[in-house]
Write a protein that holds these residues in place. Structure first.
Motif, PDB file in Angstrom:
ATOM      1  N   GLY A   1       0.805  -1.228   0.000  1.00  0.00           N
ATOM      2  CA  GLY A   1       0.000   0.000   0.000  1.00  0.00           C
ATOM      3  C   GLY A   1       0.832   1.270   0.000  1.00  0.00           C
TER       4      GLY A   1
ATOM      5  N   GLY B   1       1.616  11.432  -3.101  1.00  0.00           N
ATOM      6  CA  GLY B   1       1.376  10.153  -3.748  1.00  0.00           C
ATOM      7  C   GLY B   1       2.076  10.075  -5.083  1.00  0.00           C
TER       8      GLY B   1
ATOM      9  N   LYS C   1      -9.586   8.975   9.907  1.00  0.00           N
ATOM     10  CA  LYS C   1      -9.283   9.386   8.532  1.00  0.00           C
ATOM     11  C   LYS C   1     -10.311  10.395   8.005  1.00  0.00           C
ATOM     12  CE  LYS C   1      -8.636   7.545   3.934  1.00  0.00           C
ATOM     13  NZ  LYS C   1      -8.454   6.339   3.134  1.00  0.00           N
TER      14      LYS C   1
ATOM     15  N   SER D   1      -2.793   8.737   1.975  1.00  0.00           N
ATOM     16  CA  SER D   1      -4.032   8.616   2.759  1.00  0.00           C
ATOM     17  C   SER D   1      -4.789   7.320   2.472  1.00  0.00           C
ATOM     18  CB  SER D   1      -4.951   9.809   2.481  1.00  0.00           C
ATOM     19  OG  SER D   1      -5.321   9.832   1.122  1.00  0.00           O
ATOM     20  N   ASP D   2      -4.420   6.597   1.404  1.00  0.00           N
ATOM     21  CA  ASP D   2      -5.209   5.417   1.009  1.00  0.00           C
ATOM     22  C   ASP D   2      -5.474   4.458   2.181  1.00  0.00           C
ATOM     23  OD1 ASP D   2      -5.179   6.325  -1.577  1.00  0.00           O
ATOM     24  OD2 ASP D   2      -3.636   4.930  -2.301  1.00  0.00           O
ATOM     25  N   ASN D   3      -4.435   4.210   2.957  1.00  0.00           N
ATOM     26  CA  ASN D   3      -4.553   3.185   4.005  1.00  0.00           C
ATOM     27  C   ASN D   3      -4.426   3.740   5.417  1.00  0.00           C
ATOM     28  OD1 ASN D   3      -4.650   0.688   2.248  1.00  0.00           O
ATOM     29  ND2 ASN D   3      -2.819   1.719   1.473  1.00  0.00           N
TER      30      ASN D   3
ATOM     31  N   TYR E   1      -5.110   8.592 -14.453  1.00  0.00           N
ATOM     32  CA  TYR E   1      -5.718   8.490 -13.114  1.00  0.00           C
ATOM     33  C   TYR E   1      -6.719   9.631 -12.892  1.00  0.00           C
ATOM     34  CZ  TYR E   1      -1.700   5.378 -12.196  1.00  0.00           C
ATOM     35  OH  TYR E   1      -0.768   4.384 -12.245  1.00  0.00           O
TER      36      TYR E   1
ATOM     37  N   SER F   1      -5.283  18.251   2.311  1.00  0.00           N
ATOM     38  CA  SER F   1      -5.790  17.689   3.566  1.00  0.00           C
ATOM     39  C   SER F   1      -6.283  18.836   4.434  1.00  0.00           C
ATOM     40  CB  SER F   1      -4.669  16.947   4.305  1.00  0.00           C
ATOM     41  OG  SER F   1      -3.798  17.890   4.909  1.00  0.00           O
TER      42      SER F   1
ATOM     43  N   GLN G   1      -0.881   5.546  -6.026  1.00  0.00           N
ATOM     44  CA  GLN G   1      -1.021   5.364  -4.570  1.00  0.00           C
ATOM     45  C   GLN G   1      -0.888   6.717  -3.882  1.00  0.00           C
ATOM     46  OE1 GLN G   1       1.975   2.637  -3.044  1.00  0.00           O
ATOM     47  NE2 GLN G   1       0.733   0.850  -3.537  1.00  0.00           N
ATOM     48  N   THR G   2      -1.703   6.958  -2.857  1.00  0.00           N
ATOM     49  CA  THR G   2      -1.487   8.166  -2.041  1.00  0.00           C
ATOM     50  C   THR G   2      -1.371   7.752  -0.588  1.00  0.00           C
ATOM     51  OG1 THR G   2      -3.850   8.548  -1.799  1.00  0.00           O
ATOM     52  CG2 THR G   2      -2.774   9.750  -3.558  1.00  0.00           C
TER      53      THR G   2
ATOM     54  N   ASN H   1      -0.948  15.134   1.409  1.00  0.00           N
ATOM     55  CA  ASN H   1      -1.509  13.910   0.817  1.00  0.00           C
ATOM     56  C   ASN H   1      -0.708  13.504  -0.429  1.00  0.00           C
ATOM     57  OD1 ASN H   1      -3.121  11.683   0.593  1.00  0.00           O
ATOM     58  ND2 ASN H   1      -4.868  12.771  -0.282  1.00  0.00           N
TER      59      ASN H   1
ATOM     60  N   TYR I   1      -7.245  15.199  -3.313  1.00  0.00           N
ATOM     61  CA  TYR I   1      -6.049  15.157  -4.164  1.00  0.00           C
ATOM     62  C   TYR I   1      -5.037  16.229  -3.723  1.00  0.00           C
ATOM     63  CZ  TYR I   1      -3.038  16.088  -8.117  1.00  0.00           C
ATOM     64  OH  TYR I   1      -1.937  16.333  -8.889  1.00  0.00           O
TER      65      TYR I   1
END
Ligand code: FAD
Length: 313
Positions: free
Chosen positions: A105, A125, A155, A132-134, A238, A165, A129-130, A123, A162
């Motif tokens: 991740g 990435g 979270k 914050s994803d997980n 993306y 935050s 993947q960023t 945030n 994008y």
């Protein structure tokens, strides 16, 4: 005992190697030192700014009339699929840790400089993947009350978007970040990271003096249809329109001004070739973002944090 330094050159704290003096500068290695530094700022009527690796900063040549606090609060631990990491930890160390423990991740964020705290703030990435994803929760220090409470935010309370935050608006200092990751074979994860890194090394050769991409890409679905129609579909990845493509379309790539060069191969990459100033950097960025606005009707927003400089857009 904290060591406060006067008139510390910010160029020593940024990957761009640009920036005038900070009125005061201090490094902190644990939460108590952080609180002590914040108290010092209050007692001396100084504003403060917590930074990590300085890899996303454009600091004015005039410097900054603040206490700059460099976060070096380190530590990673995990239990099963859950990782807890202190915010001053270098992101690359977290990437290595997750790969070696078979946790999936974060591996595609290999090669992004800076700290975990800085990555969460913006945030960060790459390659789909960023950070914050997980994330499950983030422990912050609130400076709203006298007591400087530690607060655990879920979270959803962090308002991630994008390259954005809620931390860009509130006055919280990120202290610890908790992730819940999936599992995979370390060899597979390592190979994925190596593939990403080999692509990154072409864009960011070792020793490059830059703050990463200067402007954010544009989330395609936020644009009106008539603007979107002007963008070739292969320039949307993306769900984002590359700011580099927009800048290239107005002739930014390869431009040079007084030590600052816009990369010929990527027009969203502004490099200090030596002796460049924040002012020159800013002038170039403003010039080409205005051209993008004129040609496409799109307002580019800096991804890089401008310190003691007026807004660009
Ligand atoms: C060569 C290169 C490649 C890059 N590639 C990418 C990429 O692929 N993807 C990407 O997203 N970014 C990329 N970047 C940008 C940058 O590395 C990231 O934004 C990184 O996450 C910033 O972390 P930092 O610790 O250096 O933050 P800093 O630059 O030190 O700070 C950035 C902001 O975060 C705030 N901040 C830092 N720590 C804390 C904290 N603990 N609590 C509250 N606020 C805090 C600071 O006040 C500041 O406003 C790249 C940069 C470079 C130089």
């Amino acid at each position: 005992m904290l060591k406060f330094m006067d008139n510390y050159p910010m160029k020593n704290l940024t990957t761009l190697k640009i920036g005038g003096p900070a009125k005061k500068f201090v490094k902190v290695t644990n939460p108590n030192e952080l609180i002590e530094a914040i108290n010092y700022a209050k007692q001396n009527n100084l504003e403060y700014l917590v930074i990590g690796g300085g890899s996303n900063l454009l600091v004015s040549d005039k410097g900054v009339d603040k206490l700059i606090i460099k976060n070096e609060i380190l530590g990673i631990e995990h239990q099963g699929q859950n990782i807890k990491v202190k915010s001053g930890t270098v992101l690359q160390d977290l990437v290595h840790y997750s790969i070696s423990h078979g946790l999936l991740g974060i591996q595609k964020m290999t090669g992004i400089p800076g700290t975990v705290g800085g990555a969460v703030y913006g945030n960060a990435g790459a390659y789909g993947q960023t950070i914050s994803d997980n994330i499950i929760s983030v422990v912050v220090l609130s400076d709203r009350r006298e007591s400087k409470d530690l607060i655990t935010l879920n979270k959803d309370d962090c308002n991630f978007n994008y390259r954005d935050s809620g931390f860009k608006k509130n006055k919280y200092t990120i202290l610890e970040v908790r992730f819940s990751l999936n599992t995979n074979n370390p060899t597979t994860l390592d190979q994925e990271a190596k593939d990403v890194l080999s692509k990154r090394l072409i864009k960011y050769p070792p020793g490059i003096k830059c703050p990463g991409s200067f402007f954010k890409n544009i989330v395609a679905e936020t644009l009106p249809k008539e603007i979107l129609e002007k963008i070739p579909s292969e320039k949307i990845t993306y769900g984002k329109i590359s700011a580099g493509y927009l800048l290239e379309s107005v002739g930014a790539n390869g431009q040079v001004l007084d030590g600052i060069e816009i990369a010929g191969y990527h027009a969203n990459l502004f490099i200090n070739k030596g002796g460049g100033s924040a002012q020159t950097f800013y002038t170039l960025a403003k010039k080409y973002s205005q051209k993008v606005k004129e040609k496409f009707g799109i307002t580019l927003e800096p991804e890089v944090q401008l310190i003691n400089l007026p807004p660009i857009s």
